[in-house]
Structure formats: C-alpha cells, structure tokens
Write an enzyme that holds these catalytic residues in place. Structure first.
Site, short mmCIF file in Angstrom:
data_model
loop_
_atom_site.label_atom_id
_atom_site.label_comp_id
_atom_site.label_asym_id
_atom_site.label_seq_id
_atom_site.Cartn_x
_atom_site.Cartn_y
_atom_site.Cartn_z
N ASP A 125 37.71 43.55 32.10
CA ASP A 125 36.91 42.49 32.71
C ASP A 125 35.51 42.46 32.11
O ASP A 125 34.97 41.39 31.80
CB ASP A 125 36.82 42.70 34.23
N GLU B 296 48.79 43.26 31.75
CA GLU B 296 48.24 43.63 33.06
C GLU B 296 48.42 45.12 33.31
O GLU B 296 49.48 45.69 33.02
CB GLU B 296 48.96 42.82 34.13
N LEU C 159 40.23 37.06 39.56
CA LEU C 159 39.52 36.35 38.48
C LEU C 159 38.24 37.08 38.13
O LEU C 159 37.34 36.54 37.49
CB LEU C 159 39.23 34.90 38.88
N TYR D 74 45.69 50.24 43.88
CA TYR D 74 45.31 50.13 42.45
C TYR D 74 45.11 51.54 41.87
O TYR D 74 45.66 51.88 40.82
CB TYR D 74 44.03 49.31 42.33
N SER E 197 35.58 38.25 39.88
CA SER E 197 34.26 37.88 40.40
C SER E 197 33.39 39.13 40.54
O SER E 197 32.18 39.08 40.32
CB SER E 197 34.38 37.17 41.74
N SER E 198 33.99 40.26 40.87
CA SER E 198 33.18 41.47 41.08
C SER E 198 32.59 41.95 39.76
O SER E 198 31.41 42.30 39.70
CB SER E 198 34.03 42.57 41.72
N ASP F 44 44.61 48.14 30.56
CA ASP F 44 43.30 48.57 30.04
C ASP F 44 43.02 50.04 30.36
O ASP F 44 42.57 50.79 29.51
CB ASP F 44 42.17 47.63 30.51
P1 NG1 Z 1 40.92 42.47 38.99
O1 NG1 Z 1 42.02 41.54 38.88
O2 NG1 Z 1 39.59 41.83 38.74
O3 NG1 Z 1 40.97 43.21 40.26
C1 NG1 Z 1 41.57 44.84 37.88
C2 NG1 Z 1 40.70 45.75 37.03
C3 NG1 Z 1 40.99 45.60 35.53
C4 NG1 Z 1 42.47 45.63 35.23
C5 NG1 Z 1 43.23 44.68 36.16
C6 NG1 Z 1 44.73 44.74 36.00
C7 NG1 Z 1 38.43 46.25 37.84
C8 NG1 Z 1 37.02 45.81 37.86
N1 NG1 Z 1 39.28 45.44 37.23
O4 NG1 Z 1 41.09 43.52 37.77
O5 NG1 Z 1 40.29 46.61 34.83
O6 NG1 Z 1 42.99 46.93 35.32
O7 NG1 Z 1 42.93 44.94 37.52
O8 NG1 Z 1 45.12 44.42 34.70
O9 NG1 Z 1 38.76 47.29 38.40
#
Ligand code: NG1
Length: 409
Positions: free
Chosen positions: A175, A36, A129, A227, A131-132, A39
C-alpha cells in the site's frame, strides 16, 4: 466525488483561529488488481493508485505539536507531540495512523516539527482501498517535507511500511509503495526486498470497476487478528516445508523466504507438489494460495503487456477462488458482488485488499463497463441500500502517487 478545496480552507480557518492553510498533501488510495496477501511474503504484487484518497490542508508549526481535525465527524480531533515516545491508543483509533508515521520518522530521522491540518477523504474507510495507508503516508510525507528529510518516494514507502506496524497490523509494503510511487495511467508491479516499482501501462480500453460490499473490515478487532494469523500461517508453512526439503536433500541450502524457495526448487508446479506432499490442513491451503497467486501475478503482468483482457480476467477469477477457498478471506457479500459483476458482463472479478469485507474489483472493456456499473449499482448490498451509487461503485482511474505542494492560490 473529489475534495472541495474551498471547503477545506474554510474548515481549516474554523478549526485553527481563522488562519489559512499553506500546503496541500494528497495521498491516493489503491486498488490491488492481483497479488493478494503476497507483499508480506516478499512476493510481487500488481496494484494501482486511485483518483480518490486522503487530502490534508496544512500549516507547519514551530513546535512538535500535530493537531488534526477530520471533516468526517465520526473521527474526533487528534493532538499529539512528534516524538519517539508515542504510544498507540489501540481499538482502531484513527489517530494511531498519523502517530505511526510521526513516531517512526522521529526515531529514524529525529524529525520534530509538527503542523495543523484538516483531513478530508473521498475513500470509503476500512474497505480494502488502503485509506489507512493513505493517511499514514500523507502525514509521513508532510513531516518529511516540513522536517527537510530528503527521502525519495520508495525510501519513504519502506519506512512507512514499518511505521504502520505501530497500529498492530503486521502488513507488507504494497500500500505504501503504490500510494507514494503510483503513476497516472499505469499499474505498479512492485517487488520487495529490495523494494522496486515498475510502471505498466494499463491498456486504454480496460476499465477496472470498484464496488463496496458495505462490510467494514476494521483493522482493530477480528479483522486485524485474522490478518496477522494469516501472515503467521504463511510463515509457518514456509518454514516447515523448507526444513523438510533441506533435510531430504531436495534443496542445497535452507530457503529463508518464498522467493528463495521458488528459486531453489525451480518451478511453481514443483513447489506446489512439494506442498501437497509435506503440508496439510490450514498450512497447505495458505501455502497453495501464496504460491499459485505469485504465479498469477507473473501471468497477469504478461497479459497486461499484450492487452489480453480475457486472460487477465481469468486470472482475477482464479485469484478470487483461491482467496475464498484456500485463504478464507472472502465472505457472502463479496462473493455476491463478484457474481453480479460477472453477470453484468465483467471478464473477471475478485475481492481486493485484505478481504473479510471491503470492496471487489471487476474488469471490463470500454464497451461493456456501463453494464457492469449498472448491474452493481442496481443491487446495493443491504448495509449500503441508502448510499448514493457513486459512493459504492466507481470506475478506478490509474493515478499518480502522493504529492505535497503549496496551497493552490
Ligand atoms: P488493506 O486491504 O488495505 O487492509 C492489507 C495490507 C497489505 C496487504 C493486503 C492484502 C496494511 C496496511 N495493508 O491491505 O499490506 O497485505 O492487506 O494483500 O496492512
């Protein structure tokens, strides 16, 4: 769950002057098993595509207009013209994801041809998961097919990963890669720069259970800022440590990425020791998570390949601990679900996705999985008290990536 195609065709006719859809696009969501927040640090991850996702019933148009009607009334209809001048509406608008795909493809490949579509989803939104990304990728795949752009799944994934930055979240490429290139029955070991996917068979009697905390991690307000802040901190930690290591002669050349640093120093333990010596505070914590999580991905791949479920479970538990105490992306509701899953018989459990809310993933074998599902089902988190159990807890089936096909007759 699953999407009712007859209902989708009816909704299409109702939304678009009695016409029929000509194509179906399906892009799955994903659950990340381990790895996690790696990437965007160019380090490998280990997710799998889900049996749930976003489905579009669509009909190409002869002009550049895209019209989208979402079956979920919480998301109002969206219309835009495919082109390089698209701007995000911001504030978490769902239309920003299709626009992200359209703008990037217009910019790189001069696609212009739009479509009418009805959008359906059987994924909880903003739940980690993906969805976006499923929506972005479904639209991107449709525009490529309609516009005759010949990209393979991984090429499109690379383009879509950059495209999604349009929405303001500076994500990595996990993703998009698994949503487009996942394989039924397999998890995907994904490497970045260059982007590469290796498919690893999931042992037949392993079961990954997904459970929703009901806390939405909307990437519009605080979750997006948090984030992006994590990403910036990981970069700062890397840069400041590498400068010191080069200055003091611990490395011959200045490493410019986490993989370069690991290669130059030679072992995870030595890199962690340098981190402890030269970093402190938040940067040390973020760094420790990234480097230790990268080692867990390698060990998890080995555990998967020899079907060592206990070892894989331990790695998931360690990942959750690191995300909780060093990366600070867990929460009370996520920690509670992890504890319930473990008490219910799971061999490991962790938050999945970006964190701040969303879902957990737990691992059990075929003989104990019902106990885990029951335990999670019996104790719904308060925001989901009235939500049917199959909408908040389900067993993930490793699934194929996105498809574009003629509308099933
Ligand atoms: P989610 O969990 O879909 O918000 C996000 C990032 C990934 C990755 C994960 C953490 C986007 C579209 N997705 O995913 O690239 O960094 O968090 O591992 O920003």
């Amino acid at each position: 769950m699953g999407v009712d195609l007859a209902g989708l065709a009816e909704a299409f006719a109702a939304a678009f002057d009695g016409r029929t859809p000509t194509h179906r696009v399906h892009a799955p969501g994903r659950v990340n098993l381990v790895g996690e927040h790696l990437d965007y640090n160019d380090l490998p991850v280990l997710p799998m595509a889900l049996q749930r996702g976003i489905t579009l019933a669509l009909r190409p148009r002869d002009d550049e207009t895209v019209r989208l009607v979402n079956l979920d009334p919480a998301y109002p209809p969206v219309t835009f013209e495919v082109g390089v001048g698209l701007e995000p509406d911001g504030g978490g608008a769902w239309g920003d994801y299709p626009k992200a795909a359209a703008r990037e493809l217009a910019r790189r490949f001069a696609v212009y041809r739009g479509f009418d579509a009805v959008v359906a989803s059987d994924l909880p939104p903003a739940a980690g998961l993906s969805s976006s990304s499923a929506l972005t990728n479904a639209v991107g795949l449709a525009l490529c097919e309609i516009g005759l752009v010949g990209l393979d799944a991984l090429e499109l994934a690379g383009v879509m990963a950059m495209a999604e930055h349009f929405t303001g979240t500076m994500g990595g490429g996990m993703d998009q890669a698994v949503t487009l290139a996942g394989r039924r029955g397999h998890a995907a070991r994904i490497d970045f720069r260059p982007l590469r996917v290796r498919h690893l068979l999931v042992p037949e009697d392993w079961r990954f259970v997904v459970a929703d905390s009901g806390v939405r991690a909307e990437k519009s307000g605080p979750a997006q800022a948090a984030y992006n802040q994590r990403r910036a901190e990981c970069g700062e930690a890397l840069e400041s440590l590498c400068l010191v290591l080069a200055r003091d002669g611990h490395v011959d050349e200045l490493p410019r990425s986490y993989p370069e640093l690991l290669r130059a120093v030679g072992s995870t333990q030595a890199v962690l020791a340098f981190g402890e010596e030269y970093l402190d505070g938040a940067l040390l914590k973020r760094f420790r998570h990234v480097v230790s999580e990268a080692a867990r991905v390698e060990e998890a791949r080995d555990a998967l390949m020899v079907a060592d479920i206990m070892a894989f479970g331990d790695l998931m538990n360690a990942s959750h601990g690191s995300l909780r105490t060093d990366f600070l992306v867990s929460s009370g509701p996520l920690d509670r679900l992890v504890a319930i899953a473990l008490e219910g018989g799971a061999v490991g459990a962790r938050l999945t996705g970006a964190g701040f809310g969303g879902c957990i993933v737990a691992l059990a074998d075929a003989g104990t999985v019902d106990g885990v599902v029951d335990a999670l089902g019996r104790q719904p988190p308060p925001p989901l008290a009235d939500v049917p159990v199959d909408r908040r807890v389900f067993v993930a089936e490793p699934s194929d990536g996105a498809v574009f096909e003629a509308w099933p007759a």
